[in-house]
Design an enzyme around this catalytic site. Structure first.
Site, short mmCIF file in Angstrom:
data_model
loop_
_atom_site.label_atom_id
_atom_site.label_comp_id
_atom_site.label_asym_id
_atom_site.label_seq_id
_atom_site.Cartn_x
_atom_site.Cartn_y
_atom_site.Cartn_z
N SER A 182 42.33 34.56 20.65
CA SER A 182 43.66 35.01 20.28
C SER A 182 44.07 34.36 18.95
O SER A 182 43.39 34.57 17.95
CB SER A 182 44.63 34.66 21.43
OG SER A 182 45.81 35.40 21.35
N ASP A 336 41.99 44.43 26.71
CA ASP A 336 43.05 43.78 25.94
C ASP A 336 44.01 44.83 25.38
O ASP A 336 43.58 45.76 24.71
CB ASP A 336 42.40 42.97 24.81
CG ASP A 336 43.33 41.97 24.15
OD1 ASP A 336 44.50 42.32 23.90
OD2 ASP A 336 42.88 40.85 23.88
N HIS A 365 43.90 40.56 27.98
CA HIS A 365 43.90 39.46 27.01
C HIS A 365 43.87 38.10 27.71
O HIS A 365 43.18 37.19 27.28
CB HIS A 365 45.13 39.57 26.12
CG HIS A 365 45.14 38.60 24.99
ND1 HIS A 365 44.37 38.78 23.85
CD2 HIS A 365 45.80 37.43 24.81
CE1 HIS A 365 44.57 37.77 23.03
NE2 HIS A 365 45.43 36.94 23.58
#
Lengths: 391, 391
Positions: A182, A336, A365
């Protein structure tokens, strides 16, 4: 436990006392100057402590000039290390952190003898990003830069700060691997683009090199959830609890976008021990974010929105990604919703010596959290293969 | 244009005047009883008018007892019709409406000589859902049920109201097709399950028969965006403008979830005439929702969250879907982020005489708006095929 002093308590007391002390928890500098309407004393937040996230060491890298024009006069990075640097200093692995995360979850999920990131082989350095609450952050800096006055920090600022830390503090000139998820992936990309000779391998998990407009807007809705809470008070709240409603909405929005529709259809939240989605939200998502400092989250969110390696090449994304010399495995998580595989693939094709290695999971995610052991096993398999490639 | 009277203006004036009049725009009943702290006069909202959404006819179906226990003493449905009912009354098509939508967009996007829903062949009845601002709704009902006191309405209430309208007002006993998108799909499923002998064909677009927990939570975040605005004032605001900040956040969240990551990656928003995502949000998404009444939106959102055909069969989803006698084409939109194809497929396999016909588009859920002509062409192709099947 001592009653925690809060910023406003301090301001009230400091108007009659020259110096104060927070039960030994804090060293409080004298603000000086005017009566301090813009001078905020550090907040005590028991969440951002060694007890919760340690062990880590806070290492000063000195004054950091920021890309947006501000300055952190004394930038401290909270660092957790595992393993030993070998004689030729060739076995260092850097792990930057994600939004809301700290070194602790990276350690717990990704580091260990059963993982590719094995401290018996590698010297693993996990660096908490600026603003995450352990490193220099809005809630802990105090003074004129405290709280909502914290300067704007870019992904590139973190990477330059980490570069200084690694080279000057640890004497590291080569990284066997940079790996992060991320916002950690954003920093991983920035590392590979900015310091192509230093980064031998890179593994961005569930993140992009150049943030998308869609992701920018998603992050804006997260920020709005916090800043629209009347208790936020333009960032001059006393405690995270004052912004509980906003933090709660922020947690719900994370629940919607952070996992996936499949996650809930397949009752993965029940598999994680929650009887219902409401129980999952109330028992996991809301408590996860509740103790966090909203100004810290907003500083990270601002940075996240603007992750963009092409700032180094005048906006030319292909030129930026073309600078990369590292072997790169691009690893989106298949479900995601805001760093989707399609966005990651569009970047991967621009990176020399790269491979597209999506991780198959229904956890979306937040599979990054390690909720799906099979997803982490896939990450490990890919990282072992990547680490076995010649530098 | 006359200065619009607002609810509170009315309450203020009604405290000194027995009867008032809103420039001829409204007929205001006498509240009577106490000074009316719970009695809200209808709001004037120029958005919910014939000028914007007409032509439509408001038809009373009388008193409607609601599934949750409330009552609408005089339920009026706003109805737009196209074409002519044939002699044996076998060519009727029903179109219910979606969240925030009215009969107008259904007419503009789906009805016409170039579409499967051709008024030269079919008698097409578009019924505005309860709460949408044209039919009986929080903003226009006035009195003890006005605004935030509007009773809870279920999808099944809409469908029973529509059934009464069709059978008693139009004398229709058979529907060649029920077709609707999103909440219109929820009503389509409810129709096919509740009145299996009446519905010959059904085409739910981008919606489910039983709402998912994920979708429930997404809708909760939309509701929270509105109700958390201090200007919402527990539903007793004067004008939508008072809730502009909440409506704006709601619009941004719709932008994130309503389109798709691919939509923005492929710059579809630019293809629609907006230079940037910000221009798209400021020039399209925010203005779209800005004039809408927050209590109307909340009434629809509550209903949306609880769409569930299995309420008719004691919670047994398979039993409910097994009741369907219609030929059904299940048509999710391929990039839909909250009614994803996977959720729709899980239901389709439980429906006899059904086919899974996903619509390929990058425009996500809001491809329903007709932004992708190819998606609408696919819908038409499927509807023509479905309509050609024997009843």
């Amino acid at each position: 436990m001592a009653t925690p002093y809060t910023r406003r308590n301090f301001l009230k007391t400091s108007s009659v006392m020259a110096v104060s002390a927070a039960g030994g928890l804090l060293t409080v500098g004298c603000g000086g100057g005017d009566s301090g309407s813009d001078e905020l004393l550090p907040l005590v937040n028991p969440y951002y402590t060694q007890a919760v996230h340690g062990p880590y060491e806070r290492i000063s890298i000195g004054r950091l000039e920021l890309a947006e024009g501000g300055v952190l006069p004394n930038c401290e990075l909270a660092v957790a290390t595992f393993g030993t640097l070998n004689a030729d200093k060739s076995n260092a692995i850097l792990i930057p952190t994600w939004y809301s995360g700290t070194s602790k979850i990276m350690e717990q999920v990704y580091v260990g003898p059963d993982h590719a990131l094995d401290p018996s082989k590698y010297f693993i350095v996990i660096v908490n990003q600026i603003g995450n609450g352990l490193s220099t952050s809005p809630h802990n800096i105090g003074g004129a830069l405290g709280g909502p006055n914290f300067p704007k920090v870019r992904i590139s600022d973190d990477v330059r700060a980490q570069h200084r830390l690694l080279t000057e503090h640890f004497g590291i000139r080569s990284l066997a691997l940079v790996v992060g998820g991320s916002m950690g992936a954003q920093q991983t990309y920035e590392w590979a683009v900015r310091y192509p000779d230093m980064v031998k391998r890179a593994a961005p998990l569930a993140g992009t090199a150049c943030n998308t407009e869609h992701d920018f807007l998603f992050t804006k809705t997260l920020k709005d959830a916090l800043s629209s809470d009347p208790g936020f008070d333009a960032g001059r709240y006393d405690l995270p609890e004052d912004v509980a409603a906003g933090l709660g909405r922020h947690a719900k929005m994370w629940t919607v976008m952070g996992w996936s529709t499949e996650f809930f259809r397949l009752n993965r939240h029940r598999a994680l021990g929650f009887d219902s989605l409401r129980a999952f939200v109330d028992g996991f998502m809301i408590p996860y974010f509740a103790p966090m400092d909203p100004n810290n989250l907003l500083a990270m969110a601002w940075k996240w929105q603007r992750g963009d390696v092409s700032l180094l090449t005048g906006g030319d994304k292909a030129a930026a990604l073309g600078r990369i010399k590292a072997k790169v495995f691009v690893m989106p998580f298949s479900t995601d919703m805001f760093f989707p595989p399609s966005d990651c693939l569009a970047e991967q094709v621009l990176i020399p010596n790269s491979a597209f290695r999506p991780i198959t999971t229904v956890d979306g995610h937040l599979g990054l959290f390690g909720t799906d052991a099979d997803a982490i096993a896939q990450v490990d398999l890919n990282l072992r293969e990547l680490l076995a490639l010649p530098a």
